[in-house]
Design a protein around this motif. Structure first.
Motif, PDB file in Angstrom:
ATOM      1  N   ARG A 121      58.861 -20.663   1.203  1.00  0.00           N
ATOM      2  CA  ARG A 121      59.929 -20.568   2.208  1.00  0.00           C
ATOM      3  C   ARG A 121      59.720 -21.561   3.348  1.00  0.00           C
ATOM      4  O   ARG A 121      60.674 -22.125   3.884  1.00  0.00           O
ATOM      5  CB  ARG A 121      60.038 -19.141   2.746  1.00  0.00           C
ATOM      6  CG  ARG A 121      61.337 -18.492   2.340  1.00  0.00           C
ATOM      7  CD  ARG A 121      61.533 -17.165   3.018  1.00  0.00           C
ATOM      8  NE  ARG A 121      61.371 -16.068   2.077  1.00  0.00           N
ATOM      9  CZ  ARG A 121      62.224 -15.782   1.119  1.00  0.00           C
ATOM     10  NH1 ARG A 121      63.313 -16.462   0.986  1.00  0.00           N
ATOM     11  NH2 ARG A 121      62.003 -14.789   0.285  1.00  0.00           N
ATOM     12  N   ALA A 128      66.540 -21.301   4.158  1.00  0.00           N
ATOM     13  CA  ALA A 128      65.321 -20.723   3.573  1.00  0.00           C
ATOM     14  C   ALA A 128      65.395 -19.204   3.560  1.00  0.00           C
ATOM     15  O   ALA A 128      65.003 -18.560   2.589  1.00  0.00           O
ATOM     16  CB  ALA A 128      64.097 -21.194   4.354  1.00  0.00           C
ATOM     17  N   SER A 129      65.928 -18.634   4.636  1.00  0.00           N
ATOM     18  CA  SER A 129      65.931 -17.171   4.660  1.00  0.00           C
ATOM     19  C   SER A 129      67.058 -16.586   3.816  1.00  0.00           C
ATOM     20  O   SER A 129      67.068 -15.397   3.547  1.00  0.00           O
ATOM     21  CB  SER A 129      65.935 -16.629   6.093  1.00  0.00           C
ATOM     22  OG  SER A 129      67.129 -16.989   6.696  1.00  0.00           O
ATOM     23  N   ASP A 182      58.735 -10.832   1.475  1.00  0.00           N
ATOM     24  CA  ASP A 182      59.278 -12.117   1.028  1.00  0.00           C
ATOM     25  C   ASP A 182      59.534 -12.192  -0.473  1.00  0.00           C
ATOM     26  O   ASP A 182      59.933 -13.232  -0.981  1.00  0.00           O
ATOM     27  CB  ASP A 182      58.359 -13.261   1.477  1.00  0.00           C
ATOM     28  CG  ASP A 182      58.670 -13.654   2.909  1.00  0.00           C
ATOM     29  OD1 ASP A 182      59.635 -14.396   3.116  1.00  0.00           O
ATOM     30  OD2 ASP A 182      57.983 -13.150   3.828  1.00  0.00           O
TER      31      ASP A 182
END
Ligand code: PGA
Length: 258
Positions: free
Chosen positions: A197, A209-210, A233
């Motif tokens: 990430r 990325a999130s 994650d």
């Protein structure tokens, strides 16, 4: 915010008849699970038959590989255009493709671009070998695979158009694939958060990325799946061996929903 995804990679297993049987066994159990995206990736030869059985369900279909050209004199290859007629997803750069068929970051990059051009969602596999793991090179290897695999792409624009990240990453340490020796959930989460990430954020921004789902793969079984899914994650799993057994695949998928 990121919907969990569980994908079954059947590899080079199942004839058409066997594929029909396995999918028929799985569909009712998978259909009953809400809040998880479910993807089945049979061999090319079974795609059409499996697609017919998935019609009217929410279970999606994926291929295990593709060529980067749309058409041409490439005997034995299958193009993104052909796959996009049948599937929503495609696995790219699996470690078995890298190990046995000479795939490298550059081919992963071409295949990823081609897949997205045809509206397919790529599931891009990255991960270090046992030797690289033991010599402390995990970060360097995975970072390189992400940066080179996703080089020269304008993904921010694509995600703005589509309202979500157009790709999925699978972190699969090679030493954990098919060995029964899964990574620890904390260890896998750390690589995903701090390397995958983080590199994606540097390339395409924090927001991208999130919004990108990152799966863990490598000896995921019904008895260890929930440990992985509890990690902040890890957004699901790419399942090999256990996806060939309907009750195992259903329990792993159910674990992602809770
Ligand atoms: P495995 O394979 O679940 O059998 O370890 C995972 C994969 O190759 O994607």
């Amino acid at each position: 915010m990121r919907k969990p995804l569980v994908a079954g990679n059947w590899k080079m297993y199942k004839t058409v008849a066997e594929a029909r049987h396995l999918v028929s066994e799985m569909v009712p159990g998978l259909q009953a699970i809400e809040g998880v995206e479910k993807v089945i990736c049979p061999p090319f030869t079974a795609l059409l038959a499996v697609r017919a059985l998935l019609e009217g369900t929410e279970i999606e279909l994926g291929a295990q590989n593709l060529h980067w050209e749309t058409s041409g004199a490439y005997t034995g290859e299958i193009s993104p255009l052909m796959i996009s007629e049948l599937c929503q997803y495609v696995i790219i750069g699996h470690s078995e493709r890298r190990t046995y068929f000479g795939e490298v970051d550059d081919t992963v990059n071409r295949k990823t671009q081609a897949a997205m051009m045809h509206g397919l969602i790529p599931i891009i596999c990255v991960g270090e070998s046992l030797e690289e793991y033991e010599s402390g090179m995990t970060e360097e290897i995975v970072d390189r695979q992400i940066r080179q695999g996703l080089a020269k792409m304008d993904l921010q624009e694509k995600s703005a158009q589509q309202g979500q990240s157009p790709l999925v990453i699978a972190y699969e340490p090679v030493w954990a694939i098919g060995t029964g020796k899964a990574a620890t959930a904390e260890g896998a989460n750390a690589v995903i958060a701090n390397v995958i990430r983080a590199s994606i954020a540097e390339l395409f921004g924090e927001e991208f990325a999130s919004s990108t789902r990152v799966l863990y793969g490598g000896s995921v079984k019904p008895d260890n799946a929930s440990e992985f899914f509890m990690q902040p994650d890890i957004d699901g799993a790419l399942v090999g061996g256990a996806s060939l057994n309907s009750s195992d695949f259903i329990s792993i998928t159910r674990a992602a929903a809770t």
